[in-house]
Structures are given as structure tokens and as C-alpha cells.
Design an enzyme around this catalytic site. Structure first.
Site, PDB file in Angstrom:
ATOM      1  N   PRO A 133       0.847  -1.198   0.000  1.00 24.91           N
ATOM      2  CA  PRO A 133       0.000   0.000   0.000  1.00 24.91           C
ATOM      3  C   PRO A 133       0.888   1.255   0.000  1.00 24.91           C
ATOM      4  CG  PRO A 133      -0.672  -1.564   1.705  1.00 24.91           C
ATOM      5  CD  PRO A 133       0.664  -2.000   1.211  1.00 24.91           C
ATOM      6  N   TYR A 134       0.506   2.233  -0.822  1.00 18.30           N
ATOM      7  CA  TYR A 134       1.359   3.398  -1.059  1.00 18.30           C
ATOM      8  C   TYR A 134       0.568   4.685  -0.868  1.00 18.30           C
ATOM      9  CZ  TYR A 134       4.827   6.270  -3.604  1.00 18.30           C
ATOM     10  OH  TYR A 134       5.777   7.205  -3.959  1.00 18.30           O
ATOM     11  N   GLY A 185       4.660   8.185  -0.397  1.00 21.14           N
ATOM     12  CA  GLY A 185       6.049   7.824  -0.667  1.00 21.14           C
ATOM     13  C   GLY A 185       7.049   8.600   0.176  1.00 21.14           C
ATOM     14  N   SER A 223       7.930   7.833   3.441  1.00 21.96           N
ATOM     15  CA  SER A 223       8.484   7.085   4.571  1.00 21.96           C
ATOM     16  C   SER A 223       9.990   7.291   4.683  1.00 21.96           C
ATOM     17  CB  SER A 223       8.201   5.590   4.407  1.00 21.96           C
ATOM     18  OG  SER A 223       9.022   4.849   5.294  1.00 21.96           O
ATOM     19  N   SER A 281       1.480   8.693  12.869  1.00 25.70           N
ATOM     20  CA  SER A 281       2.142   9.976  12.667  1.00 25.70           C
ATOM     21  C   SER A 281       1.755  10.992  13.748  1.00 25.70           C
ATOM     22  CB  SER A 281       1.724  10.490  11.289  1.00 25.70           C
ATOM     23  OG  SER A 281       1.998  11.851  11.133  1.00 25.70           O
ATOM     24  N   SER A 282       2.603  11.977  13.912  1.00 24.28           N
ATOM     25  CA  SER A 282       2.306  13.064  14.841  1.00 24.28           C
ATOM     26  C   SER A 282       2.661  14.380  14.167  1.00 24.28           C
ATOM     27  CB  SER A 282       3.119  12.865  16.113  1.00 24.28           C
ATOM     28  OG  SER A 282       2.742  13.804  17.075  1.00 24.28           O
ATOM     29  N   ARG A 335      17.985  18.882   2.402  1.00 21.87           N
ATOM     30  CA  ARG A 335      18.780  17.657   2.190  1.00 21.87           C
ATOM     31  C   ARG A 335      19.433  17.676   0.798  1.00 21.87           C
ATOM     32  NH1 ARG A 335      15.004  12.660   3.375  1.00 21.87           N
ATOM     33  NH2 ARG A 335      16.935  11.528   3.733  1.00 21.87           N
ATOM     34  N   TYR A 376      14.650  14.174  18.980  1.00 18.21           N
ATOM     35  CA  TYR A 376      14.818  14.118  17.528  1.00 18.21           C
ATOM     36  C   TYR A 376      16.252  14.533  17.246  1.00 18.21           C
ATOM     37  CZ  TYR A 376      13.141  14.672  12.668  1.00 18.21           C
ATOM     38  OH  TYR A 376      12.910  14.547  11.321  1.00 18.21           O
TER      39      TYR A 376
END
Lengths: 572, 572
Positions: free
Chosen positions: B116-117, B120, B122, B199-200, B388, B449
Site C-alpha cells: 500500500p502506497y 512515498g 516514509s 504519525s504526529s 537535504r 529528535y
């Protein structure tokens, strides 16, 4: 001593004012209480145990009887009539998690049925034993009741799961903390029971439901121990806490729980305001709960409940003065009492909450009664269950059902539920006195808590049949409109037939498969949550059909009430 | 167009100021970017599909490549190198729940693997395909992105699970509502993905984590559909929502979700305050979060992150002025930036929050920077991932790990985690630049984090090995101190080997059994959540041993990274 066939301590009672009796007689007609069996007679009828001897297991008649039933009306009728039918063969009293594990392995070896037992306060048949070929072991957590550890820096307390409400709070409060979980059964219900049945306390609006308070802990299962660490939050796949919450003793025994605690509040009060109508009150509730003000309670009685409470309160002179005052301020027929809880740590924040709340109450034409009624409520907050005995003595019975639903459906459900209950006994010419309150509010909806009073018949069989009809009518109305079958009482055996309506066919099948993974021989609390026997997973729809159909809403009576049949068939 | 081998829209970039490049070169040494493969070359290398033809399935090379990887650093290296290894054999694009159900049955018949997508995005390998004998079908929810219904009275919205953040918010906000879920991946991640991975969002302190927002919905499984009604709360046994949350595509495909929404806030601001030290800041965070003020965000950078952000910000003159001002007010070396979010519906309540917060900040010797930096943060809140690519272009790599733990352990975990990462490449003489922030606060603890920057090597294999060492060192440190392996990124394939540390042996075995109940042939997203293959339930401890040992913490590398092996073995 706790009463063996009624609610609460023998030394505490809630006498019914004469005026209240007259009020009920006016509504329902005169009534005569059924004769109650004596403990001596009941003990004499207890059969031999079928358990092997074990040093931690007490097989005496009195202990077995005292752990044989919860507090549902069906349980009461069994106890009062003395026709208990099935009772546990013995009661284990472990003092450690290791002893619980050992007892589970012992029971596994001997294929005993196992009923985990907290405070015996279930009103849905959780701990009521079902007839079984195998011996039945009730496993009481009463001796695992210690505060084990407090991580003060993280506000996390590890507590034995058998601790009752007062034991939890006394131990925490001596160190300056509170769990803040105050269900009406607080005096006797236990931490483990709260978790296993997804309990919600009176101040859950501030402290959270038990789901939010339960951070981790230890669960002994037949396959070993689950140790669940207490994270503040986690995205690491399935949340095993959520496998324990609502598991109702079917996957294992909760022995220790790591709970999120709070410092004892510096400021707290409960204030009663009166709204001129249900509609105004609902509009106010939505506003208050959606502001995320941090109120600790919003409890709204409908017009009939408001009036009934005033009638049952006694003190007719003060009540009449209050009615006169409220009438002058625009609150007459149909007025609704709202109890608002304020809790806080910081003075200005606490005061601001009260101030803003007052403004909104005024906007909805509400009238404050000051702190008088609020203090009265707080003082008697755990006393209401004692009223059941006083009503019994006058020949009346009282029961409640509760659900939760979205705001858009709440009036429809209230109407259908009340109508169903009000008309359930019409065929035998009996009246029912019905009223409702909202006990818990959420931005998306609220709980509905409907109370109904009716008369005992002149024998237990007919009385039980009356209850059956009322309970079934109520549950069917809830399910039909789309409410959950329980907001905070849990499923137990009484609500099990209605679970399919909200879990769906696949959901029920997968819950079964999941239970079998933990308990392949179906030893743990059979009949609770899902009717027994659980069939193993069948992936072909045809073979599945038969099993699923047993849960059909069309015929809940047999499944729902089979547990009480043994007892009641013999009632005179 | 979205970039095929990097984050985000082709038209958006986050250029690295010259000063920032110099700063990183000072810390890590000079670096040269690795050559990136062209899309044309990659498309030319795509093998034939192994799927049967189906009208809803696109087997073109470009669509398959575009759905072949997420956004983890390992995914990036595979994409940039062009050595993709395993890619899906086709991508299904259903537009309805019924089509999803039909595709699942089709895949079941043909024994295809199914991924399941959502968007994208992740960063833990959730949608990265593993080598399989059977063909791999990626099932994109992109076309199930509509707002289906809003129950305004109950603040419940039914939304297609493939809706991205902007699609969710645009449709809701046009009617005056917001979901309030703003993870950093907001631009591309989807509702269904948020639910499946727990998720948050950045403002979860006010709106709640996705667990609290997800009220019900529809999940298509290989065994049929789960329809979960939206109750405000329920005590009716296991909560099936909690079976869906964190299921990471392994029990089925979320097609519709009923979400708890809020009216768009009338008041909102983000304010940056600076605290003189981490200790002062932590003490302030605990106070703020425990007051239940209804703040919407508390995001605290440690000293190194604060300094790094100021270095990377450009505008050296304004930054120097700010430093000078803060120094005067007692905030110098080691100072920590705290971003506080205020959200509200009601003016006086909103103002009172800000006032009380200011008082507490002052008590902890914090200095307010007004709304300037807060506005800057809000304007660029979803832009950081674009950095990034800018770093890549300069030869640097950046990755993050995240966890959550109780307050009493937070400093220990921070220290061990940072040390582990800082020293992971020492054996090859490479430096790592490490810093940490707290992104989410709870009364019991907080998330950590941690971000780390390092240099690309002169080939992909060595670069990948560097990442492996860093990731493993970080995860092992988290698990050792007792943090959860993820606070909001989920498990995916990269964290699967570490799950046993928090679920325990029995927990892992029961999660396996539970997955097998939904997916007996292990077709759904294999390797995510738990390493494959799942062995069927074994109730004898001995036969279980071998399987469990594959998850041992002592040897996570093989399991964790096997997914990337194919791609990286060929890297030059």
C-alpha cells in the site's frame, strides 16, 4: 464488612426519603419487596469444589459465594433469590505477579476455566461464571494492591492491579499525587478492572479516560508475560496497551500497571448551573468542551432526571425555594441541571476557566446555583449506588444503560432509547420511570446514561423477565441508532450479543482469532466479550455463517442472558 | 513535477548559504557530491513486469520507478546511484474502496505481494520493496483523495485515505475546518499513511496525534472490509482503530477515514523564546505541558542545534545582532531556542495562555524574541526537507532518528544517543555533526529528535556503509536506554529489528500471529513491521526459538538492512 448480596459496606446506607417513596408510587404504583434468601441457606447449598487443592486457593463456601457475582441487576436477582446456580469452585488469592503466573500454569495444566477478579463491581456480567464441564477458578487480584514505585520526575506510578480506588488514591495522595480516576464504583472497583474494561472516571475530561492514564505494565498470560514499557508516546507499530485495554480478562491477568499520575490539584470545585432547556444545555456543552478549557467534569441531567433528583433529595422546603428562585430566573418545566468541575494547579488559570465558563453559561441563559449543590454532589459522589438497596426495600428496582454517540445523533438516540425502555413493560401493564444524563463530553459527541426504575413482580422469575425485556429493548435501541454498546461499563456477558453491530462480521471474527492466539483452549473468562465457544478461524464464509449468526441482533436474548438462566429457572 | 530521486517539487529549493557551507566544512571537512544517475539510464534498466495485465494497473517503467522508494537515506542512495535493485512490477491506481477490494482479491488469487502506497515519504523503508519470488504490486491511494462528508454538528469529516496534507486541508478549510495535522512531510504524505504509521504533527499538543484524530473508517483487507464506526469514546472491548493505527499496511489498506476536525482557529501565533540552558528549558517544558494550557507546540532545540540553525540561517549581520542582544540578557553559550505555538478559538482564553506562558518563561530566565523568528519558522515549516538536496550538492548527508522516553531518562538517552552517533565513524577518521531537539512534549516525557550530518564518501558503497553504522549506533543507543524505536516515523523495514526490545518476545510472537490472521499468505507489505517470513503461531517454545532469534538486538544489521543489500552490492 461488604454486603454479600447488595452494594457496598454494611455500615453505609442511603435511606429513601418518605417523599421520594410517594413520588415513585405515584409514577409506578405501590410495590412489595421480594423476600431475600439468607446467607446461611445459600452457603448450605454450595456444591463441593471440583478443583485440586492448591495452597493459594480458598475453596470455602463463603469465599466462593462472595466472588460469585458482580453488581448487574441480574446478579442481584441471583444473589437476593439465593438461586446462584453456577459459582466458582475456588478463589485464588495470589500476592505477586509470579504467583499469578504460577496459578495460570496450574490452571492450564488442569484445564480449569479462569475468571480474573478485581472488585466484583461489574454491571455487565464480567465475572459471573458460566456453566462449564471444567472446574472454575476465580483469580482475585485483591492482594496485589501496593503502590510499587513513583517516578516523580516523570509522573509515573507503578501500582498493583488489584488496588481499589481508595487504595490507589490513599497511597498516591500520601506522596502528593493523584490518578484522578473516579468512577462511581470507586470504593470497590480496581485498577486492573478499570483497564480491562476501559473505564472512565467522573473527571476524565481533565485526567483522561483509563486508556490515557494507562502507560504500561505487566500482564500474565497462559503463554507467558507481556511487559509493556511506559513511553510518553510511540509510533512503533501496534500498541500493546490497546490489546490489554478492553480485553476483559480474556487474554490474561493484569498484575501491575504503570499509570500517568498528576500532582494533587491545588484548586478544585464543582458548581451546579441550571439551563432552561435541554437544547440550550447541549449548545453550551458543545461550546465548553470544544474550547479545550481543561474543565474536569460536565454532567448534564435532562429535565426528567433533574426533576427526579429534586424529588428524591428530601428537604422539600429548600427544594421549593430553589425551584421558586430558578423559575424567577427563567428555569421552570424542562430545566436541566449541569454540574461543572473545575480543577487546576495554577490560580489565575483556574480563575480564568471559571470566569469564561460563567460567561458562556450566561449566554445560554443558565442560572448558577453557586457552590452549594456542587459541594453536595461531591460529598455524595460515590453514594448513589447505595440507593439501589433502599429502592429494593421499597419494592422498586433501578438499572442503567449507557452509550456514546456523535452530537448529530444524540437527540435521536436519547428519544429512541427512552421510548424503548418506557414501553418495554406496557404489555404487562407495568410502567417504567426513565430519565437520562450526559456524563462525559467530547468535541465529537457525548455519552448518554439512561436510568430506569420499575417494580419488582411478586416472584423472581417474573421480575427477572421484566429486567430482560428492559435491557434488551435498551440495547436494541442503542444498536439501531448506532451508539456504542458501552461508553464505560464494558461488554461482559450482557452486552456480548450486541458487539457485532459495531465491530462488524470481520471484526468479530478477527477478535475471536486474536483471543484464540492467547488462549487456545478458551480457559480465560469464557463468555465475556464474545459468546462461547469461540470457533477457530474459518476462512470460508459458509462454515463461518453458523457461528456468526449466533451473534445476530435479531435474537440476542438467548446469548445475552444464558448466563443467568440456571439461576432463574429455579426461581419461585 | 515532483523530483524522482530527491525530496519535493522541482521548482522549490532551499539553497545553502555560503556561510553555512563553510561552517560545515569547518566541522566535517570538505566534501564532493557523488555523481547521480540519470532517470533515462534508470528507466532503461527496469526489468519486464511479472504481473498479469489489469486495467487499473500501470506497469510503465517511469511509474514503477517513481513508486519504488521512500525518503530514507538508504532510499536516496539507491535512487541517486541508480542501482534500484527490486522495484514494484506495477502500480495500481484505484479510485474507490470497491476497486481497492477488487485489486486485493485479484492480488490474492495471483499471490502477488502488495505494498500500500500513500505519499512515498516514509523515512523508515515502509514502501521499499523486498525481493520476492512473487510479483510485487504497489497499490497507490493517490486517487482516493476526496473529502466525502462533513458532519458539522459533530466535527467529523470522512476523507479519502490517499489525500495529501494540502488536499486534506484545502478541502476542509474551504468549509471552515482543519484537521490540524502538520507533520514535516505534510506536502506529500497522506492521511492513510499518517494513520498506518502513527504519525504526529507539529501541533499535536493542541490537535492530538493521529491516534486521537482518527475516529473510524474503512479498511479493505484480504478477508473483507473492516468498517469502523466513529464513536466519541467506547468501552466495547478491543478498539479496532488501534488495530489499524501502526499496522503499516500489513493487515489491509485504509481507504476512508473519519477524522475529528476542528473549526479553523481564530487566533494563532508561534513565538520563539531563548533559554539560557538545556536544564532551564527542560524545567520550563515540564511546567508548561503539565498545566494543560492548550498550547499547540513546544519545540526545543538544544545548544548545538540552536547554534547550527543560526549558522545555517544566513543573514550574518542580523544574527550577530540577535546574539549580542541575547548575550546581554543572559543567553550565551549553550542557549536553547524554544518555539511555542499558541492556537485558540476564544480571545481572552488565547491571551491568557500567552500571558501565563510569558510569566513562566521569565521565571526560567528565558528571553522572548517576539514574533519575528516564530513567523519565520511558520513560513518555512515544511521547507526543511528541501535542505537535504542542497546538502547533497555540497557532498554532505543528513539524517535523523527520533524516539520518546520518560523525563527521568531523557538526558541519559540524549547523551548516549549523541555519543553513539558522534563516534560511529571515528574508526575511519570521519567526523559527524550531531544535535538534538525535542519536538513533542507530554506530561510524562518527550520525544527526542536527533539530526546528524556527515560526508559522502567517494563511492556509494562506502557512503552507504557510513549510514549503516550511524543508523545502527543510534538505534542501539535508543533501545539500550529504553526509548521507543520511533515516536512518529514508524517501524518500516529499518526499525523492524529493534521492535522486540519494546514489545518483548511474547509481544512479537502475538503480533505475528495477529498479522497471519489477516494475511495468511503474507502478501501485504512483507518485511515491514516484522522481518519476513512470519512463521505461523507455534505454541511450543522450542520451535519458536529460531524465529525469534532473528530479531535479536545483537545482530540487527542483517535484518535491518537486507532490504537495501540488493541495490548496494552493485554500487561502485
Amino acid at each position: 464488612m461488604r454486603r454479600w448480596n447488595s452494594w457496598g459496606w454494611e455500615t453505609v446506607s442511603y435511606p429513601l426519603p418518605e417523599q421520594a417513596t410517594h413520588f415513585l408510587m405515584d409514577q409506578l404504583g405501590g410495590a412489595t419487596p421480594l423476600p431475600a434468601a439468607s446467607l446461611t441457606d445459600v452457603l448450605a447449598s454450595v456444591p463441593e469444589t471440583r478443583l485440586e487443592a492448591h495452597p493459594l486457593v480458598d475453596c470455602s463456601a463463603e469465599v466462593r459465594v462472595n466472588h460469585s457475582r458482580g453488581q448487574s441487576l441480574a446478579d442481584w436477582l441471583a444473589l437476593k433469590s439465593g438461586q446462584l446456580g453456577v459459582i466458582p469452585d475456588g478463589v485464588a488469592m495470589p500476592t505477586t505477579s509470579e504467583q499469578v503466573a504460577e496459578l495460570l500454569q496450574w490452571a492450564k495444566q488442569h484445564q480449569y476455566k479462569i475468571i480474573p477478579y478485581g472488585g466484583g463491581t461489574s454491571v455487565a456480567g464480567h465475572i459471573t461464571p458460566q456453566a462449564a464441564e471444567q472446574p472454575i477458578l476465580t483469580l482475585s487480584l485483591a492482594r496485589l494492591n501496593q503502590l510499587i514505585n513513583v517516578d516523580k520526575d516523570s509522573l509515573l506510578a507503578t501500582i498493583g492491579a488489584g488496588a481499589t480506588g481508595p487504595q490507589v488514591e490513599a497511597q498516591l495522595q500520601s506522596q502528593g499525587y493523584t490518578l484522578g480516576h473516579f468512577p462511581q464504583s470507586f470504593e470497590f472497583s480496581t485498577l486492573g478492572g478499570w483497564i480491562a474494561t476501559r473505564s472512565s472516571g467522573q473527571q476524565s475530561l481533565y485526567y483522561g479516560r483509563i486508556e490515557q492514564l494507562f502507560a504500561g505494565g505487566r500482564v500474565e498470560t497462559l503463554e507467558g508475560a507481556l511487559n509493556i514499557p511506559a513511553f510518553p508516546a510511540s509510533a512503533a507499530g501496534p500498541d500493546l496497551r490497546e490489546w490489554v485495554l478492553g480485553s476483559e480478562g480474556r487474554i490474561g491477568v493484569i498484575t501491575e500497571a504503570i499509570m500517568r499520575v498528576s500532582p494533587c490539584p491545588s484548586y478544585e470545585s464543582f458548581r451546579v448551573v441550571v439551563l432552561p432547556s435541554w437544547e440550550q444545555a447541549i449548545a453550551l456543552l458543545k461550546k465548553l468542551v470544544r474550547l479545550r478549557l481543561g474543565l474536569s467534569m460536565l454532567r448534564l441531567s435532562d429535565g426528567v432526571e433533574t426533576d427526579t433528583h429534586l424529588q428524591l433529595a428530601g428537604h422539600p422546603r429548600s427544594i421549593n425555594a430553589l425551584r421558586w428562585y430558578l423559575q424567577k430566573r427563567g428555569c421552570g418545566q424542562g430545566m436541566c441541571m449541569l454540574t461543572v468541575g473545575f480543577t487546576g494547579q495554577q490560580k489565575s488559570q483556574y480563575q480564568n476557566k471559571i470566569k469564561l465558563c460563567k460567561q458562556l453559561v450566561a449566554q445560554h441563559k443558565g442560572v448558577s446555583t453557586g457552590e452549594w449543590l456542587g459541594k453536595k454532589w461531591a460529598a455524595g459522589r460515590f453514594r448513589l449506588p447505595y440507593l439501589r438497596e433502599a429502592l429494593w426495600q421499597r419494592g422498586f428496582l433501578v438499572d442503567t444503560v449507557e452509550t456514546a454517540i456523535a452530537w448529530s445523533q444524540i437527540n435521536l438516540l436519547k428519544e429512541q432509547l427512552e421510548n424503548a425502555v418506557a414501553n418495554a413493560l406496557v404489555d404487562e401493564g407495568e410502567k417504567t420511570w426513565v430519565f437520562t444524563h450526559i456524563s462525559h463530553c467530547y468535541p465529537q459527541g457525548a455519552s448518554l446514561y439512561t436510568t430506569f426504575l420499575f417494580r419488582q413482580a411478586d416472584n423472581y422469575t417474573t421480575t427477572y423477565a421484566r429486567w430482560q425485556k428492559l435491557k434488551q429493548a435498551a440495547c436494541e435501541a442503542i444498536v439501531k441508532v448506532g451508539g456504542t454498546i458501552s461508553h464505560h461499563h464494558g461488554v461482559g456477558k450482557d452486552h456480548a450479543p450486541y458487539l457485532k453491530a459495531e465491530k462488524g462480521e470481520l471484526g468479530i471474527q478477527q477478535i475471536k482469532n486474536w483471543l484464540i492466539n492467547f488462549d487456545p483452549n478458551q480457559q480465560l473468562n469464557p463468555g465475556t466479550l464474545l459468546p462461547n465457544p469461540l470457533l477457530p478461524s474459518t476462512l470460508t464464509p459458509d462454515s463461518d455463517q453458523e457461528d456468526i449468526s449466533r451473534l445476530s441482533q435479531d435474537e440476542p436474548t438467548d446469548n445475552q442472558l444464558s448466563v443467568h438462566h440456571d439461576a432463574c429457572q429455579q426461581m419461585a
